[in-house]
Motif scaffolding. Structure first.
Motif, mmCIF file in Angstrom:
data_model
loop_
_atom_site.group_PDB
_atom_site.id
_atom_site.type_symbol
_atom_site.label_atom_id
_atom_site.label_comp_id
_atom_site.label_asym_id
_atom_site.label_seq_id
_atom_site.Cartn_x
_atom_site.Cartn_y
_atom_site.Cartn_z
ATOM 1 N N ILE A 265 1.974 11.793 -26.061
ATOM 2 C CA ILE A 265 2.365 10.451 -25.646
ATOM 3 C C ILE A 265 3.838 10.494 -25.279
ATOM 4 O O ILE A 265 4.655 11.076 -26.004
ATOM 5 N N ALA A 266 4.180 9.883 -24.145
ATOM 6 C CA ALA A 266 5.576 9.783 -23.730
ATOM 7 C C ALA A 266 5.907 8.317 -23.488
ATOM 8 O O ALA A 266 5.011 7.484 -23.301
ATOM 9 N N VAL A 267 7.173 8.012 -23.479
ATOM 10 C CA VAL A 267 7.614 6.651 -23.174
ATOM 11 C C VAL A 267 8.721 6.723 -22.130
ATOM 12 O O VAL A 267 9.574 7.624 -22.167
ATOM 13 N N HIS A 268 8.688 5.780 -21.199
ATOM 14 C CA HIS A 268 9.723 5.675 -20.166
ATOM 15 C C HIS A 268 10.422 4.336 -20.324
ATOM 16 O O HIS A 268 9.774 3.285 -20.303
ATOM 17 N N ASP A 269 11.747 4.383 -20.504
ATOM 18 C CA ASP A 269 12.532 3.165 -20.622
ATOM 19 C C ASP A 269 13.839 3.346 -19.854
ATOM 20 O O ASP A 269 13.972 4.284 -19.054
ATOM 21 N N ARG A 270 14.796 2.473 -20.066
ATOM 22 C CA ARG A 270 16.047 2.536 -19.294
ATOM 23 C C ARG A 270 16.848 3.801 -19.597
ATOM 24 O O ARG A 270 17.782 4.144 -18.848
ATOM 25 N N HIS A 271 16.514 4.499 -20.674
ATOM 26 C CA HIS A 271 17.224 5.727 -21.018
ATOM 27 C C HIS A 271 16.570 6.966 -20.412
ATOM 28 O O HIS A 271 17.129 8.065 -20.500
ATOM 29 N N GLY A 272 15.391 6.818 -19.825
ATOM 30 C CA GLY A 272 14.696 7.954 -19.242
ATOM 31 C C GLY A 272 13.282 8.086 -19.785
ATOM 32 O O GLY A 272 12.699 7.117 -20.287
ATOM 33 N N THR A 273 12.741 9.310 -19.712
ATOM 34 C CA THR A 273 11.366 9.572 -20.144
ATOM 35 C C THR A 273 11.385 10.687 -21.181
ATOM 36 O O THR A 273 12.034 11.716 -20.976
ATOM 37 N N ARG A 274 10.664 10.462 -22.283
ATOM 38 C CA ARG A 274 10.649 11.488 -23.319
ATOM 39 C C ARG A 274 9.309 11.476 -24.052
ATOM 40 O O ARG A 274 8.629 10.453 -24.109
ATOM 41 N N VAL A 275 8.945 12.623 -24.613
ATOM 42 C CA VAL A 275 7.729 12.754 -25.416
ATOM 43 C C VAL A 275 8.020 12.222 -26.812
ATOM 44 O O VAL A 275 9.029 12.576 -27.418
ATOM 45 N N VAL A 276 7.118 11.375 -27.322
ATOM 46 C CA VAL A 276 7.323 10.773 -28.651
ATOM 47 C C VAL A 276 6.221 11.128 -29.642
ATOM 48 O O VAL A 276 6.338 10.828 -30.835
ATOM 49 N N TRP B 81 0.674 2.280 -19.834
ATOM 50 C CA TRP B 81 0.600 0.901 -20.332
ATOM 51 C C TRP B 81 2.007 0.355 -20.495
ATOM 52 O O TRP B 81 2.910 1.047 -20.971
ATOM 53 N N LEU B 82 2.203 -0.910 -20.095
ATOM 54 C CA LEU B 82 3.493 -1.571 -20.170
ATOM 55 C C LEU B 82 3.519 -2.493 -21.385
ATOM 56 O O LEU B 82 2.655 -3.365 -21.533
ATOM 57 N N ASP B 83 4.522 -2.320 -22.258
ATOM 58 C CA ASP B 83 4.582 -3.148 -23.461
ATOM 59 C C ASP B 83 5.449 -4.387 -23.230
ATOM 60 O O ASP B 83 5.942 -4.634 -22.123
ATOM 61 N N GLY B 84 5.637 -5.176 -24.290
ATOM 62 C CA GLY B 84 6.368 -6.423 -24.177
ATOM 63 C C GLY B 84 7.830 -6.257 -23.815
ATOM 64 O O GLY B 84 8.471 -7.211 -23.347
ATOM 65 N N GLN B 85 8.390 -5.072 -24.024
ATOM 66 C CA GLN B 85 9.764 -4.783 -23.624
ATOM 67 C C GLN B 85 9.821 -4.111 -22.259
ATOM 68 O O GLN B 85 10.885 -3.671 -21.836
ATOM 69 N N GLU B 86 8.660 -4.035 -21.617
ATOM 70 C CA GLU B 86 8.511 -3.409 -20.295
ATOM 71 C C GLU B 86 8.869 -1.927 -20.316
ATOM 72 O O GLU B 86 9.348 -1.361 -19.340
ATOM 73 N N ARG B 87 8.596 -1.295 -21.469
ATOM 74 C CA ARG B 87 8.616 0.160 -21.530
ATOM 75 C C ARG B 87 7.252 0.668 -21.081
ATOM 76 O O ARG B 87 6.220 0.044 -21.390
ATOM 77 N N LEU B 88 7.244 1.775 -20.385
ATOM 78 C CA LEU B 88 5.994 2.345 -19.893
ATOM 79 C C LEU B 88 5.567 3.489 -20.812
ATOM 80 O O LEU B 88 6.289 4.468 -20.971
ATOM 81 N N TRP B 89 4.379 3.333 -21.417
ATOM 82 C CA TRP B 89 3.816 4.370 -22.270
ATOM 83 C C TRP B 89 2.874 5.237 -21.442
ATOM 84 O O TRP B 89 2.070 4.720 -20.661
ATOM 85 N N ILE B 90 2.989 6.539 -21.605
ATOM 86 C CA ILE B 90 2.268 7.507 -20.785
ATOM 87 C C ILE B 90 1.415 8.383 -21.701
ATOM 88 O O ILE B 90 1.933 9.001 -22.639
ATOM 89 N N GLY C 27 0.786 -1.230 0.000
ATOM 90 C CA GLY C 27 0.000 0.000 0.000
ATOM 91 C C GLY C 27 0.811 1.270 0.000
ATOM 92 O O GLY C 27 0.252 2.368 -0.166
ATOM 93 N N ALA C 28 2.123 1.166 0.201
ATOM 94 C CA ALA C 28 2.960 2.360 0.188
ATOM 95 C C ALA C 28 2.914 3.014 -1.188
ATOM 96 O O ALA C 28 3.044 2.342 -2.209
ATOM 97 N N ALA C 29 2.718 4.328 -1.203
ATOM 98 C CA ALA C 29 2.582 5.063 -2.459
ATOM 99 C C ALA C 29 3.555 6.231 -2.489
ATOM 100 O O ALA C 29 3.798 6.889 -1.469
ATOM 101 N N ALA C 30 4.113 6.496 -3.671
ATOM 102 C CA ALA C 30 5.048 7.604 -3.822
ATOM 103 C C ALA C 30 5.071 8.051 -5.270
ATOM 104 O O ALA C 30 4.811 7.255 -6.184
ATOM 105 N N PRO C 31 5.387 9.336 -5.517
ATOM 106 C CA PRO C 31 5.537 9.799 -6.892
ATOM 107 C C PRO C 31 6.619 8.997 -7.602
ATOM 108 O O PRO C 31 7.655 8.671 -7.014
ATOM 109 N N HIS C 32 6.386 8.693 -8.868
ATOM 110 C CA HIS C 32 7.319 7.863 -9.640
ATOM 111 C C HIS C 32 7.909 8.639 -10.814
ATOM 112 O O HIS C 32 9.122 8.755 -10.928
ATOM 113 N N LEU C 33 7.063 9.186 -11.672
ATOM 114 C CA LEU C 33 7.498 10.022 -12.790
ATOM 115 C C LEU C 33 6.675 11.295 -12.752
ATOM 116 O O LEU C 33 5.474 11.261 -13.025
#
Length: 323
Positions: free
Chosen positions: A147-158, A117-126, A96-102
């Motif tokens: 639309i933005a995507v978050h992956d191991r390189h960071g978060t960016r608008v696509v 939404w999490l895709d098959g490569q476990e990238r997070l689409w925002i 139940g612990a909650a905290a800001p993430h992105l």
């Protein structure tokens, strides 16, 4: 319909719809797993976990967090789109612990976030529907979502200039990303590069009177199941844009009233929430579950339970299916 017919699945009667889950609180989005667990967004500030036996518990109850779309992550925690004005994506743990993430992209704060939404490569689409605040966001002349995507390189608008960005999903091959433009009343498709960049923006289909595409899912045949808020329509869209209504529970007079307001750029949140139906309570999302992924669970904004029907086609296996 206003597009060529998408044949192969017959329209279901309302009697085919049953109920799952009780005493839910604005269960707008739903996820299912192979084990039979259902996870549903809860306005109390967390995720409601409905176990296979029917018992339920609330995970998290964070003040100021209005969960909308959410993703189940590999470690069992949840990435949650915060619909509140201060926005951002939150992380809620199993305890139940909650905290800001992105909370920002390139130093700019994320506004109200509609969906993740999490895709098959476990990238997070925002998906951010609009950067505007206030009630009158549902206009035909505003397209400031992104639309933005978050992956191991960071978060960016696509992708930018999307007309009220709502849910997104990929096709079975991972080549294309589909996105609903709710008040643009269109289904978009982008080609997805290996690094997550989007290109080749294409309108797959446009929806007509009374259809406001909200949630979606993709089936194993590659067709997109689009959920329309207001008109309580489930529409199966082929990759070529053909449409077929699978289920509908709407009131013609109500649709007429809202159409006039929509065309005049006066459509407001209370109007969208004002449901006129026999059984469905302003459906907003769909998730395929059950042992063969042919049980369709639909979230909503007006009811306190999930609407369920049996699909003739299996849904595409989500990345979290066996987690």
């Amino acid at each position: 319909m206003d597009s060529k017919t998408n044949t192969g699945v017959v329209q279901l009667p309302l009697s085919a719809v049953r109920e799952a889950g009780v005493n839910l609180n604005r269960p707008e989005c739903v996820l299912s797993t192979a084990a039979g667990d259902l996870y549903v967004s809860d306005k109390a500030g967390g995720i409601r976990h409905i176990q296979p036996g029917g018992s339920a518990r609330l995970i998290g109850a964070q003040a100021g967090l209005i969960p909308n779309g959410f993703a189940l992550l590999r470690d069992g925690s949840f990435a949650i789109a915060n619909l509140a004005d201060d926005g951002g994506v939150w992380r809620v743990q199993r305890d139940g612990a909650a905290a800001p993430h992105l909370m920002e992209i390139d130093g700019v704060g994320l506004p109200s976030v509609n969906f993740v939404w999490l895709d098959g490569q476990e990238r997070l689409w925002i998906c951010v529907s609009t950067v505007r605040k206030g009630d009158h966001q549902f206009r035909r002349d505003i397209a400031d979502g992104f639309i933005a995507v978050h992956d191991r390189h960071g978060t960016r608008v696509v992708a930018q200039d999307v007309h009220w960005t709502n849910e997104c999903r990929m096709d079975p091959t991972g080549t294309y990303l589909y996105v609903n433009e709710t008040f643009g009343r269109r289904l978009l498709r982008f080609r997805v590069a290996a690094n997550g960049d989007l290109s080749e923006r294409t309108v797959i289909t446009e929806f007509g009177k009374g259809t406001y595409p909200d949630g979606m899912a993709v089936d194993e045949a590659g067709h997109i199941w689009v959920i329309s808020v207001v008109s309580n329509r489930v529409i199966r869209v082929s990759p070529q844009g053909g449409q077929q209504i699978v289920l509908e529970d709407s009131d013609a007079a109500h649709i007429d009233r809202l159409e006039a307001e929509y065309l005049a750029n006066r459509l407001s949140r209370p109007m969208v929430y004002d449901n006129h139906s026999k059984k469905l309570q302003n459906i907003t999302s769909i998730a395929f579950g059950g042992p063969d992924r042919k049980t369709a669970f639909m979230g909503c904004i007006n009811g306190s339970s999930l609407a369920v029907f049996d699909s003739p086609v299996a849904g595409l296996k989500p990345v979290h299916w066996n987690w």
